[in-house]
Scaffold this active site. Structure first.
Site, PDB file in Angstrom:
ATOM      1  N   GLY A 177      32.819  14.877  38.876  1.00 22.67           N
ATOM      2  CA  GLY A 177      32.960  13.558  38.252  1.00 22.67           C
ATOM      3  C   GLY A 177      32.550  12.417  39.175  1.00 22.67           C
ATOM      4  N   GLU A 227      41.518  16.101  29.639  1.00 20.02           N
ATOM      5  CA  GLU A 227      42.345  16.392  30.817  1.00 20.02           C
ATOM      6  C   GLU A 227      43.252  15.221  31.221  1.00 20.02           C
ATOM      7  OE1 GLU A 227      39.959  18.493  30.168  1.00 20.02           O
ATOM      8  OE2 GLU A 227      40.850  20.286  31.018  1.00 20.02           O
ATOM      9  N   TYR A 285      42.363  12.004  31.560  1.00 16.25           N
ATOM     10  CA  TYR A 285      41.700  10.886  32.244  1.00 16.25           C
ATOM     11  C   TYR A 285      41.581   9.686  31.285  1.00 16.25           C
ATOM     12  CZ  TYR A 285      40.703  14.065  36.093  1.00 16.25           C
ATOM     13  OH  TYR A 285      40.839  14.932  37.153  1.00 16.25           O
ATOM     14  N   ARG A 294      33.251  15.557  26.703  1.00 13.90           N
ATOM     15  CA  ARG A 294      34.326  16.543  26.880  1.00 13.90           C
ATOM     16  C   ARG A 294      35.575  16.019  26.191  1.00 13.90           C
ATOM     17  NH1 ARG A 294      36.141  19.754  32.130  1.00 13.90           N
ATOM     18  NH2 ARG A 294      37.445  21.280  31.082  1.00 13.90           N
ATOM     19  N   HIS A 337      46.291  16.908  32.870  1.00 13.43           N
ATOM     20  CA  HIS A 337      46.703  17.420  34.186  1.00 13.43           C
ATOM     21  C   HIS A 337      48.223  17.370  34.359  1.00 13.43           C
ATOM     22  CE1 HIS A 337      42.816  18.346  35.551  1.00 13.43           C
ATOM     23  NE2 HIS A 337      42.415  17.129  35.837  1.00 13.43           N
ATOM     24  N   ARG A 396      34.852  27.458  37.897  1.00  9.90           N
ATOM     25  CA  ARG A 396      35.208  28.240  39.085  1.00  9.90           C
ATOM     26  C   ARG A 396      34.423  29.550  39.200  1.00  9.90           C
ATOM     27  NH1 ARG A 396      41.458  28.557  38.117  1.00  9.90           N
ATOM     28  NH2 ARG A 396      40.614  28.967  36.036  1.00  9.90           N
ATOM     29  N   CYS A 442      35.842  35.338  39.591  1.00 12.01           N
ATOM     30  CA  CYS A 442      36.845  34.322  39.923  1.00 12.01           C
ATOM     31  C   CYS A 442      38.207  34.839  39.454  1.00 12.01           C
ATOM     32  CB  CYS A 442      36.516  33.015  39.204  1.00 12.01           C
ATOM     33  SG  CYS A 442      37.898  31.871  39.213  1.00 12.01           S
ATOM     34  N   GLN A 454      43.276  28.752  45.075  1.00 12.99           N
ATOM     35  CA  GLN A 454      43.680  28.543  46.467  1.00 12.99           C
ATOM     36  C   GLN A 454      42.635  27.838  47.335  1.00 12.99           C
ATOM     37  OE1 GLN A 454      45.948  32.610  46.540  1.00 12.99           O
ATOM     38  NE2 GLN A 454      45.970  31.782  48.593  1.00 12.99           N
ATOM     39  N   ARG A 467      66.024  30.724  54.006  1.00 11.55           N
ATOM     40  CA  ARG A 467      66.829  30.115  55.068  1.00 11.55           C
ATOM     41  C   ARG A 467      66.575  28.610  55.149  1.00 11.55           C
ATOM     42  NH1 ARG A 467      64.929  34.028  59.846  1.00 11.55           N
ATOM     43  NH2 ARG A 467      63.003  33.100  59.109  1.00 11.55           N
ATOM     44  N   LYS A 468      65.350  28.221  54.879  1.00 13.92           N
ATOM     45  CA  LYS A 468      65.008  26.787  54.958  1.00 13.92           C
ATOM     46  C   LYS A 468      65.870  25.985  53.974  1.00 13.92           C
ATOM     47  CE  LYS A 468      60.513  27.441  54.153  1.00 13.92           C
ATOM     48  NZ  LYS A 468      60.162  28.786  54.509  1.00 13.92           N
ATOM     49  N   LEU A 499      49.236  34.974  56.983  1.00 19.83           N
ATOM     50  CA  LEU A 499      48.498  35.972  56.206  1.00 19.83           C
ATOM     51  C   LEU A 499      48.055  35.355  54.888  1.00 19.83           C
ATOM     52  CD1 LEU A 499      47.634  38.901  55.568  1.00 19.83           C
ATOM     53  CD2 LEU A 499      49.831  39.125  54.447  1.00 19.83           C
TER      54      LEU A 499
HETATM   55  P1  NAP Z   1      55.455  33.629  53.603  1.00 17.22           P
HETATM   56  O1  NAP Z   1      54.881  32.651  52.682  1.00 17.22           O
HETATM   57  O2  NAP Z   1      55.344  33.382  55.048  1.00 17.22           O
HETATM   58  O3  NAP Z   1      56.985  33.788  53.191  1.00 17.22           O
HETATM   59  C1  NAP Z   1      57.872  34.629  53.828  1.00 17.22           C
HETATM   60  C2  NAP Z   1      59.231  33.936  53.854  1.00 17.22           C
HETATM   61  O4  NAP Z   1      60.150  34.821  54.461  1.00 17.22           O
HETATM   62  C3  NAP Z   1      59.179  32.704  54.717  1.00 17.22           C
HETATM   63  O5  NAP Z   1      58.953  31.575  53.895  1.00 17.22           O
HETATM   64  C4  NAP Z   1      60.537  32.696  55.417  1.00 17.22           C
HETATM   65  O6  NAP Z   1      61.358  31.746  54.760  1.00 17.22           O
HETATM   66  C5  NAP Z   1      61.093  34.095  55.213  1.00 17.22           C
HETATM   67  N1  NAP Z   1      61.270  34.788  56.504  1.00 17.22           N
HETATM   68  C6  NAP Z   1      60.414  34.838  57.540  1.00 17.22           C
HETATM   69  N2  NAP Z   1      60.927  35.585  58.539  1.00 17.22           N
HETATM   70  C7  NAP Z   1      62.131  36.015  58.127  1.00 17.22           C
HETATM   71  C8  NAP Z   1      63.135  36.821  58.701  1.00 17.22           C
HETATM   72  N3  NAP Z   1      63.003  37.332  59.908  1.00 17.22           N
HETATM   73  N4  NAP Z   1      64.240  37.053  57.990  1.00 17.22           N
HETATM   74  C9  NAP Z   1      64.393  36.528  56.752  1.00 17.22           C
HETATM   75  N5  NAP Z   1      63.482  35.750  56.155  1.00 17.22           N
HETATM   76  C10 NAP Z   1      62.351  35.498  56.834  1.00 17.22           C
HETATM   77  O7  NAP Z   1      54.849  35.058  53.368  1.00 17.22           O
HETATM   78  P2  NAP Z   1      54.681  35.921  52.046  1.00 17.22           P
HETATM   79  O8  NAP Z   1      55.519  35.478  50.933  1.00 17.22           O
HETATM   80  O9  NAP Z   1      54.853  37.295  52.550  1.00 17.22           O
HETATM   81  O10 NAP Z   1      53.188  35.667  51.656  1.00 17.22           O
HETATM   82  C11 NAP Z   1      52.139  36.000  52.561  1.00 17.22           C
HETATM   83  C12 NAP Z   1      50.886  35.231  52.232  1.00 17.22           C
HETATM   84  O11 NAP Z   1      50.366  35.722  51.018  1.00 17.22           O
HETATM   85  C13 NAP Z   1      51.110  33.745  52.030  1.00 17.22           C
HETATM   86  O12 NAP Z   1      50.753  33.037  53.175  1.00 17.22           O
HETATM   87  C14 NAP Z   1      50.233  33.392  50.894  1.00 17.22           C
HETATM   88  O13 NAP Z   1      49.045  32.761  51.342  1.00 17.22           O
HETATM   89  C15 NAP Z   1      49.829  34.692  50.255  1.00 17.22           C
HETATM   90  N6  NAP Z   1      50.325  34.739  48.864  1.00 17.22           N
HETATM   91  C16 NAP Z   1      50.055  33.728  48.028  1.00 17.22           C
HETATM   92  C17 NAP Z   1      50.501  33.768  46.731  1.00 17.22           C
HETATM   93  C18 NAP Z   1      50.188  32.685  45.740  1.00 17.22           C
HETATM   94  O14 NAP Z   1      50.645  32.731  44.662  1.00 17.22           O
HETATM   95  N7  NAP Z   1      49.397  31.700  46.064  1.00 17.22           N
HETATM   96  C19 NAP Z   1      51.254  34.818  46.305  1.00 17.22           C
HETATM   97  C20 NAP Z   1      51.542  35.846  47.193  1.00 17.22           C
HETATM   98  C21 NAP Z   1      51.092  35.780  48.467  1.00 17.22           C
HETATM   99  P3  NAP Z   1      62.737  31.222  55.406  1.00 17.22           P
HETATM  100  O15 NAP Z   1      62.526  31.199  56.874  1.00 17.22           O
HETATM  101  O16 NAP Z   1      62.981  29.896  54.814  1.00 17.22           O
HETATM  102  O17 NAP Z   1      63.757  32.181  54.976  1.00 17.22           O
HETATM  103 FE1  SF4 Z   2      38.245  31.182  41.482  1.00 21.77          FE
HETATM  104 FE2  SF4 Z   2      40.132  31.341  43.391  1.00 21.77          FE
HETATM  105 FE3  SF4 Z   2      37.540  31.088  44.001  1.00 21.77          FE
HETATM  106 FE4  SF4 Z   2      38.851  29.026  42.944  1.00 21.77          FE
HETATM  107  S1  SF4 Z   2      39.256  29.981  44.907  1.00 21.77           S
HETATM  108  S2  SF4 Z   2      36.832  29.740  42.386  1.00 21.77           S
HETATM  109  S3  SF4 Z   2      40.153  30.080  41.519  1.00 21.77           S
HETATM  110  S4  SF4 Z   2      38.511  32.809  42.984  1.00 21.77           S
END
Ligand code: NAP
Ligand code: SF4
Length: 677
Positions: free
Chosen positions: A61, A167, A169, A217, A255, A314, A337, A342, A567-568, A661
């Site tokens: 846009g 959307e 706008y 659109r 949106h 996308r 896609c 992300q 924990r946070k 990760l």
């Molecule tokens: P994460 O985002 O780092 O979450 C793990 C959580 O566990 C932390 O937020 C932490 O929260 C807790 N933790 C860490 N160490 C701990 C411990 N020793 N004891 C207890 N709790 C603990 O990791 P994840 O959920 O495993 O995901 C991994 C990666 O996968 C992410 O970075 C993300 O990019 C990707 N992912 C993305 C999606 C999505 O939908 N976009 C979905 C799945 C995975 P507290 O410290 O607050 O407890």
């Molecule tokens: Fe598709 Fe994800 Fe790539 Fe965006 S980042 S274009 S949603 S695969």
């Protein structure tokens, strides 16, 4: 050779011009369009898609004036000096026989800047700036600005413009009562509310003449309170046609709508029937849109006569050559896609350049180059997750001799876990894509092979890429070795889970696991459209009379009682992606998942999980505890710094850094390393 996608590949004649096929690359803001010095990169980005066979491209846009900026100093076309950078883009696209439209987008109250204006002075829930109500004079000046921008676009070589009217706008803010509460000739009934959009089309047509595409659109489903009914949408569509629109594109949902329209869990082609309803009432071609990512889905919509063209945005970031692969019966080579948002939309919202999680070259066409090597090397990649597959296939495509070692019986790593989560079925496609790439690029794949350093040295590799990934972090509290304590990997692989569950860790995986546990074991995947519409409260009748196409949501009772813990002390789920996190939070909230923050884990006993919260010990009476507490790297194969080895070792993905990760980083690291070797 015959092709199953004949409707998709058929030209579309528009009288004064024609499009070579029925595929539209929809508008997508990359961030490159806002600065003139990025136009060589933007031209390379579009050129790759034009080379890849798409018939029609719509730019991100561009605002017709300052008030319409989405972001401060956003892309504007209001000056004849804008012609030169845009010519780079139009020339690059025309070289390959594709056509390109400039999208004119006035953000209205969605602008993230202090000059915002709208139909009425009502602040949007997604922007901090309250808009000023546009006066009659401002409305008339803005109509002129649209016409002027279209005129400059024509000079810059564009084949037409798309006027963004959906959307949520500015034009949508006039079209719908949701924001338009005016009592002058620009507000009130639909005839008044659509006057602004219709007058813009008339002014643009008058300025650019007949031989110039005007695409509009139109929001076919507002999905907000006081949104339009289908009867009103059709009245607008017919008026736009009469005013001079050439193509009618589909927009779905504002949106600010709290109903998902583009994330992975939205069923493919979920909204095609609404476009089909509008198509019945106009003679101009209608473009269907939203969650269409593969040729079978696209072809089915056209074959059923629901639309004349298919728009995907996308999917063209994920694979620039989508159309050519479809046309040459190489659909299995399409990098699909996965609708994760992300690396594209989440980046845009953070003011970063949009790219793609599965294709790190997107919008980096001049920077990340996969050039043929002059010195082929023998390369070992250890680990068949996404980081390893990305490195292996890019290195092999450049001419290196690559062996990919995978300890388990299958490639895919963490994606094999993600693909079983409800709404994440698209992750299968990424694994399929890499499988095909491994074959096509000649990577030697050795499954069930836990290779060690001695073997790697014996086989005489020049380079070793360590992509050994991660293991789930285990919980270290009293009783955590009890059988009712499971890792997320065990749960997603099918370990039995009780009816009352505590999920420890509320990151992306904690949310995924909670959603997985809410649904019955044998729920069909992907979720049937009717069930999904019921769950989110979308009127399934394409000729809907409900405001904005919404009705009361009906939820299936969850099959488990779940606590999601962290924990946070920050809100649970605050760290999830900007454009998809709210969907996950809403989903768990609707299913009565109890989200607790500021929790300390004390011990596990036969009665459940002991925690401390607000200074008090509490027992959560659960029968299963699922640990989603992040991961730890596996890097045992890496030599120590002072060790001498025959090969050069590199570490990527989760093996390098488990704390962050992330598939986006893993795939990019693999590709960037392989591009340099
Ligand atoms: P994460 O985002 O780092 O979450 C793990 C959580 O566990 C932390 O937020 C932490 O929260 C807790 N933790 C860490 N160490 C701990 C411990 N020793 N004891 C207890 N709790 C603990 O990791 P994840 O959920 O495993 O995901 C991994 C990666 O996968 C992410 O970075 C993300 O990019 C990707 N992912 C993305 C999606 C999505 O939908 N976009 C979905 C799945 C995975 P507290 O410290 O607050 O407890
Ligand atoms: Fe598709 Fe994800 Fe790539 Fe965006 S980042 S274009 S949603 S695969």
């Amino acid at each position: 050779m015959t092709n199953r996608y004949e409707n998709l590949l058929k030209p579309l004649h528009l009288g004064f011009t024609s499009l070579k096929n029925r595929v539209v690359m929809g508008s997508m803001h990359t961030g490159l369009e806002d600065r003139f010095y990025n136009y060589p990169k933007l031209a390379a980005y579009f050129e790759e898609r034009a080379k890849g066979g798409v018939g029609l491209i719509i730019t991100g846009g561009i605002s017709p004036n300052r008030q319409g900026w989405l972001l401060p100093a956003g892309g504007t076309m209001s000056n004849i000096a804008d012609v030169a950078p845009h010519r780079l883009v139009t020339h690059a696209v025309h070289k390959h026989g594709a056509k390109i439209l400039l999208q004119i987008l006035h953000a209205g109250r969605y602008g993230y800047q202090p000059f915002v204006v709208s139909s009425s002075p009502i602040k949007s829930p997604i922007s901090p700036f309250k808009p000023r109500q546009m006066s009659e004079k401002q409305i008339l000046a803005t109509i002129d600005d649209y016409a002027h921008t279209a005129h400059i676009a024509k000079k810059a070589g564009y084949d037409g413009v798309e006027i963004m009217g959906s959307e949520g706008y500015l034009l949508n803010q006039f079209l719908s009562r949701h924001v338009n509460q005016r009592s002058d000739r620009w507000g009130g009934d639909i005839q008044n509310r659509m006057r602004f959009a219709v007058d813009i089309v008339k002014a643009v047509r008058e300025k650019v003449g007949e031989k110039f595409i005007i695409c509009f659109r139109l929001s076919m489903l507002d999905l907000v309170h006081d949104g339009n009914t289908m009867e009103e949408v059709i009245i607008v569509a017919q008026a736009l046609e009469k005013a001079g629109v050439t193509l009618l594109n589909t927009g779905i949902g504002w949106h600010e709508a709290r109903i998902p329209t583009i994330v992975t869990s939205v069923p493919r082609a979920a909204f095609a029937d609404y476009s089909a309803e509008v198509k019945k009432h106009v003679a101009i071609p209608v473009i269907a849109s939203n969650r269409i990512n593969m040729p079978d889905t696209a072809e089915a919509i056209l074959a059923a006569g629901k639309a004349d063209m298919i728009q995907m945005a996308r999917p063209f970031l994920a694979d620039a050559f989508w159309v050519n692969k479809t046309a040459t019966n190489r659909v299995d080579e399409i990098n699909t896609c996965i609708a994760c948002n992300q690396a594209c939309l989440d980046h845009t919202f953070k003011n970063q350049r949009a790219t793609c999680l599965v294709n790190p070259r997107a919008a980096y066409e001049t920077e990340l180059l996969y050039l043929k090597t002059k010195k082929p090397k023998k390369i070992a990649v250890v680990g068949g997750g996404v980081a390893g597959m990305s490195a292996a296939t890019v290195a092999a495509s450049r001419g290196h001799k690559v062996t990919l070692f995978e300890a388990s019986h299958e490639i895919g790593g963490q994606f094999n876990l993600a693909k079983v989560v409800p709404g994440k079925e698209e992750f299968h496609e990424t694994i399929r894509y890499f499988k095909v790439q491994i074959e096509k690029t000649g990577v030697e794949l050795r499954l069930n092979t836990k290779v060690n350093r001695e073997q790697l040295e014996r086989e005489g590799f020049d380079e070793v890429i360590v992509a050994t990934g991660v293991v789930p972090r285990s919980l270290k509290i009293t009783g955590s070795d009890a059988p009712q304590v499971l890792s997320y990997a065990e749960v997603l692989r099918g370990a039995p889970v009780g009816h009352k569950v505590a999920v420890i860790g509320a990151g992306g995986i904690g949310f995924d696991v909670s959603e997985f546990l809410l649904k019955p074991e044998h729920q069909p995947q992907p979720q049937p459209l009717a069930d999904w519409q019921r769950e989110w409260g979308i009127d399934p009748n394409p000729n809907y009379c409900s405001e904005g196409g919404m009705q009361a949501a009906q939820l299936e009772a969850p099959v488990r009682e779940i606590y999601l813990l962290q924990r946070k002390t920050t809100p649970v789920g605050a760290g999830l992606g900007k454009t998809s996190g709210w969907v996950h939070r809403a989903q768990l909230k609707k299913h009565a998942v109890k989200m607790l923050r500021g929790v300390q884990y004390k011990s596990v006993s036969n009665e459940g999980l002991w925690i401390e919260m607000d200074g008090h010990d509490q027992l959560l009476r659960v029968d299963t505890i699922v640990v989603c507490a992040g991961q730890e790297s596996i890097k045992e194969i890496m030599p120590a710094k002072d060790e001498n080895t025959l090969a050069n070792y590199h570490i990527i993905g989760g093996a390098k850094l488990a704390a962050e990760l992330d598939a986006k980083r893993a795939i990019r690291e693999g590709a960037e390393l392989a591009a340099k070797l």
